[in-house]
Structure formats: structure tokens, C-alpha cells
Design an enzyme around this catalytic site. Sequence first.
Site, short mmCIF file in Angstrom:
data_model
loop_
_atom_site.label_atom_id
_atom_site.label_comp_id
_atom_site.label_asym_id
_atom_site.label_seq_id
_atom_site.Cartn_x
_atom_site.Cartn_y
_atom_site.Cartn_z
N HIS A 6 -23.17 10.14 8.63
CA HIS A 6 -21.97 10.30 7.81
C HIS A 6 -21.38 11.69 7.94
CE1 HIS A 6 -24.32 7.02 5.97
NE2 HIS A 6 -23.14 6.45 5.93
N GLY A 23 -26.64 0.01 15.99
CA GLY A 23 -25.79 -1.02 16.57
C GLY A 23 -24.50 -0.51 17.17
N ARG A 47 0.83 -1.21 0.00
CA ARG A 47 0.00 0.00 0.00
C ARG A 47 0.87 1.27 0.00
NH1 ARG A 47 -3.94 -0.51 4.82
NH2 ARG A 47 -2.14 -1.54 5.75
N GLU A 48 1.92 1.23 -0.82
CA GLU A 48 2.83 2.38 -0.88
C GLU A 48 2.12 3.64 -1.37
OE1 GLU A 48 3.35 -0.65 -2.02
OE2 GLU A 48 5.42 -1.29 -1.67
N LYS A 65 -20.41 2.80 -6.70
CA LYS A 65 -19.80 1.51 -7.01
C LYS A 65 -19.47 1.36 -8.48
CE LYS A 65 -20.34 -1.02 -3.21
NZ LYS A 65 -19.38 -2.00 -2.78
N1 GLN Z 1 -24.68 -2.71 12.96
C1 GLN Z 1 -23.70 -2.05 12.14
C2 GLN Z 1 -23.27 -0.76 12.83
O1 GLN Z 1 -24.06 -0.20 13.54
C3 GLN Z 1 -24.27 -1.72 10.79
C4 GLN Z 1 -23.23 -1.15 9.88
C5 GLN Z 1 -23.69 -0.92 8.45
O2 GLN Z 1 -24.84 -0.79 8.18
N2 GLN Z 1 -22.79 -0.82 7.54
O3 GLN Z 1 -22.16 -0.31 12.66
#
Ligand code: GLN
Length: 768
Positions: free
Chosen positions: A702, A440, A16-17, A116
Site C-alpha cells: 500500500h 496475483g 459523480r459531480e 468500514k
Molecule cells: N489476487 C488479487 C490481486 O493480487 C487480490 C486482491 C485483494 O486481495 N484485494 O490483486
Amino acid sequence: MTTVTNLGFPRIGAKRELKRALERHWSGEDDTATLQAAAAALRARHWKLQVAAGVDVPPSNDFSLYDQVLDTAFLFDAIPHRYRTLAEHEPLAAYFAMARGLQREGIDLHALEMTKWFDTNYHYLVPELQAGQAFALRGDKPLAEFREAKSLGIHTRPVLLGPVSFLLLAKTTDGSAALELLDALLPSYVQLLAQLAEAGADWVQLDEPLLVQDLDDAARAAFERAYAVLGGAAAQVRPKILLATYFGALDDNLELAASLPVEGLHVDLVRAPEQLDAVLKALPAGRVLSAGLVNGRNIWRTHLDNALILARYAQTDRGADLLWLAPSCSLLHSPVDLSLEKKLDDELRSWLAFSRQKLEELRVLADALDGRPSAEAGLAANRDALDARRRSPRVHNPAVAARLAALTGADAQRHSGYAQRRVAQHAALQLPLLPTTTIGSFPQTLEVREARAKHKSGKLSLADYEAFLEQQTAHCVREQEALGLDVLVHGEFERNDMVEYFGEQLEGFAFTGNGWVQSYGSRCVKPPVIFGDVSRPQPMTVRWSRYAQSLTRKPMKGMLTGPVTVLQWSFVRDDQERDLTCRQIALALRDEVNDLEAAGIGVIQVDEPAIREGLPLRRAQWRSYLDWAVEAFRISTSGVRDATQVHTHMCYSEFNDIIHSVAAMDADVISIETSRSRMELLDAFVRFNYPNEIGPGVYDIHSPRVPDKAEMVDLLRKALAVLKPEQLWVNPDCGLKTRGWPETRAALQALVAAAAELRAEQADANVA
Ligand code: GLN
Ligand code: ZN
């Protein structure tokens, strides 16, 4: 003589240089010249490696500092207005601003959208175009890299993303059709081809992977028009053109591809070996066939005897001079060099081939075709390795086979329908209207990551590490109780990654030390290798869920990664169908779901964020994929009682075309990403009466931004316009692991308050 070529080499570097060099540059440590020197060193190393592996014609311009689609946009001056001023003064800074945004004194530029690359885990940057815009040949990257290789004594074939795929992969900001820009774009391609010819390039590779997807009439017409200009009489001086297709069969686009006035066609004979016959028939005499015989997307050794049968067949038709051997697609999607791999045991390693080894395989095939005796040793070694793999007791587990054979339709079916389950669940869980929960994970702080690293390197004992994790979990439960959330989670502090964590505990999985593949920019992933039948020797998560549940009277939600997501984010076996591997994973997860229930966990979430990205490239194949994907999810979740509430989570917002399958998963509750699109995805639910419960995300995790209560109330009201109040859950868009505690706390406080406000309103409405 048969020619060995390559379509593209991984650019990130075996260690991964490139990642390191990029990150040093971004942090201000290294200047542009230092970065460029590191990039040039990698290119030189990779060209030499390819030649040493037996490649006659390696590619050039397959290198990129970030992404090849972004390179193309930059090359042809498709630079959106907001980056223009910067691009005039600091082109490289503008390039990286398009890739990852830029915030510095007085400048705040957001990045291009990322998405993607076909059905791979590579992400490209989506060019932004608009009606009437101009293009120009702005850069000279393809030319410079061709010359760079030439100065090393290596004659390469420059690679360009073809004009039609470029336009179709872009988006327009004004809703106009990108293909309308074709005539404006083509002169720049013509100009570039002329310059490449002048610099001595005899061939150029134009990648048109869109040719393996469903095309409408406008797209077909665009291909005809584009190649009439590039390949036809209009282009006086140009290299010969190899039109490259990959990731699937040409099928109904074969006649079109074969009719274009180019000198060669590359086809993917790994994904679609059955197309060879039709391709040979359709391809005019005198045209080169580049046969993609070695899988560029997986890590297994090629079955050389089988590949040789295809190659011989093609050779009989084309003659040796018009047959090239190549990987199925660019090797961008494979790790670099297996000989550097130290973590895998010898047996497993002997079954694999990374990029370098794949090129060596092509050499063996070409030598065999040309009747060179040296090929025999290579073929024999390949046969031995494949035999050993086929016979290895590590691959086959009779107990797994027996269990799969005994599966019946009933195993993919909850005992009762949703309406009945709902009654049982509400009695058991006693949740308020508009229940609140999270997805989660809670913040993976530096402290958590450091403890994991210390444990991994042996500096922290298992007992101390687990004590630390318990403390983190307990803290997380207290925080959630204080916030007043209704369904709690344990926080996932013990997990490194949502697939790796499970793969490490399942039989049939292996992990490489160095099997890095570029995901986007400097980010790489090291997918697990599924090499054998999958089973679960012992419970994987029960310990943590049980502990967390012991700390609270509120329901604790168990948390698992679903079978399709585990499959999708791994290198999978090539000796059985994907759906079979997926069912094996589903059965292992079913055991875990049942064990969680037995341990007193009444709510269990099985995440499937990758179910949509597994969609085949051709619509005609969607149905069968969705059928087995949904079935796998149902196998993993259908072993529980009616009163146990099954959740699932997906983090994207394009639901319209798969909503029926999402409903068919029959989860009691689904949480989905919506906040960034301001609940736009609920459109899908207007037309389709979703039967179960839904938590559309109201907090965009995000972003570091903390939304306030009013904002969330507003989003929830939008949701209530489409969904019944009894259906609605209140939760963030996704897991909170990338956020910090202060922002998480503030946002969740607002979220709980928003739910309370609407709950009170609903109660009033009911009274009235
Ligand atoms: N349960 C995961 C979390 O809370 C779900 C992650 C995800 O949807 N990519 O991080
Ligand atoms: Zn998510």
C-alpha cells in the site's frame, strides 16, 4: 396525515459531480469558492429532488465534502495536534489533510485511519481522541446548511451523528476510554442544539447506530447520561430529537432506546421487521415512530403491500400524526436515480429502485395510509413489477436449483486431511523450504489500462487486445523467473476489478452504467447486481492460466475471487437468503477450480479479502455467518485432488476473533497482511496452533516505499518465532496492481534474497 421523511441523501451526485469537483480542487485547478459553489448546487438539487419525490421533511447536514464522521470531529474541534496549525490558517486544507494526508513544502501530515462504516462498503475516518482533551463548537455547518435550505423555501431536519456513537466510533491514541470524554463533549452538542432551535429547526436527527450493536454497561450508561443532558431539563432551548437507529434490530437495547427522553425514534424495519411489535409496546405514548420501510442499502423495488401491512399496524398503534415513513437508513448507500440508468435492459430496470424511486415509494405508502385514491396506481404498478420479477425465467434456473439440492457434506470436504495432502503436494510441486510467491496482480500500468479502455470503446479489436495481454503476461512471467520466485502468477492484466471480471462472465449478474455508491471521499464503486440464479456458462480464467503455465516450468498459480467476496461486493438478491446466493456462486467457482486443475494448474488461489467484513453486527449471529461463509469457500475448493494446492488470501490483520473459521476453510496455504503491523497479527497464531501453511506479508504494497532485505528477514524471523519453518511462505501483503514496475522489481528482489538467507540458515541449523 402521515409524514414522509428521509434520513440522508447520497451526496456524490448522479454523475459523480462531487467527485469531479473535489478532484479539481485537490489538483489546484479549482479554488475553495468554486468547490463550495459546486457543493451548494448539489445540495440544492438534492433537496428539490426529494421534495419533488414527495418527501415532506428532507434532511440537511447529511451532505459532506468527504465524510460525516470527519465532519463531526471537525465541528466539535476534535482536531489532532498535528493538523492544528494548518487548521488555524486554512481550515479546509486541514479538513482534507485529516481525510487524505498532505505533503507539500515542509508539511508531511498523515491522514486519519479509515475503516468500514458498520457492515457497509462505506468507509469513515476514525477520529483520534485522547484523555482529558477539550471540545468546542468550532464550526457552523449544520446551521449553515439548514439556513441554506430555508432560503430555498425548504424546511429540513438537520442530521448529526449522536455523541455516544461518535465517541464509540473514534479511537483514543493513549489507550484511554473514549466514553470518558462524554461530559466534555456534551456542552458543545447542547450549544449547537440551541442554535439550531433559534434558527428555526423544530426537529433534529441524532444518529445512534451503535444502538443496534452489543453494548456493555459503560456504553448503556453513556446513552442514559448523554440523553439526560441533551433531551432532559438541562437543555432549555432545543429542537425535538429524533433518535435514529439503523442496520439492525434494537433487541436488548430497545428498553434503553425507548427510555431516553427524546421525542421520536427511528427503527430499521427492513433489516428487522420483526421488531415492530416490541418497539410499539416499548415506545411511550406521544412519541413519534419513524418507520424505516424502504431498504436504503439495496436496489430492489420495495414490496409495497408488505410494507403497507407494517405501516398500517404502526398507524393503528401510533395514530397518523405520530407515524413517519422513511428509508431504513440513509440513502448514502444507494445510487441516485434509476431514470438516468441507460445500460440496464428495460425488464431489469423495472425491478429496481434507486434513491429517488425509493422516496417515491414512501410517498405511495403514505398516500395509501391516508386513504388517497392516487396511491392505487402506484401500488398496482408495484405489484405488476414484482410479479413479473418473480415469474421471470431470467431469475430462476432449474439446473442450478437441482445442483444445490444435490449438494452433500462431502462436496465441502477435500478427499484427504491436510497432512496427507501435504505429502502429495510436496511430491508434485518440489518447492524449497520457505517458498516465495506473490498475491496475483502485477502493475496495472497506464499502458494496460489504456489498452483496456481502447478495447472497451471498440478502438482495439479483441484479437489485438488479447495479443497485447499475452505479451504483458509473458513479460510478467519472464520477470518472475528472473527474480527467482518459486510459485508464479500470470499477473491479472486482463482484469478490471476482482469481482466485476467474474460477474461479467457469470449468469445471474447485471451491470449498471450509473449505479455509483460512495466508498470513501471521492471514491465510488459500482457494485454488480446479482438478480438471478448464478451459473458459469464456460471457463473464465483457464485460457490465461494455461497460457501463462505454457511459458514456464515453475508452478503457475491460478487466481480466482472467492464466493463470499463476490457476494459481499455486489448488490444481492432480496428474494432469497444470502447464504443460498453464496452457495450458487461457490458452485460456479468450483467448476472453474476443477477446470483449472484439468488444464494442468497445480496451485489455485481463491481470494477472500471480504470474509471478515461480512461479519454480522451482533456477535450472536457470527457463528451462523461464519459457518456458511466457510462452507461456501470449501464447496468452491474441495473438488480437486490431494496434490492440487489450494491457496487463499485475505488482506487485513484482525484475525484473533475469526482464526478458528479461517482454519476451518482448510486452505493448504493462506497469505495474509502483516507487514504494517510488524507481524502483530501472529499473536492469533501463538494462542491457536494453525495447522496448515501461512504466508504473512513482508512487503507493504500500500506504500511506494521499498523495504530492504534486512527488514524482511527481520519480519520473517518474527514469524519463525511462532510458526514452524515448514509452514512459512514468503510473499507480499497483497496484489501489486497499484505499484510501478521499478519498485515492484526492487522489493521482490529483496524478498527472494530474504527467503534465501533464512533458507540457508535453516539448512545450517539442520546440519548442526
Ligand atoms: N489476487 C488479487 C490481486 O493480487 C487480490 C486482491 C485483494 O486481495 N484485494 O490483486
Ligand atoms: Zn489483498
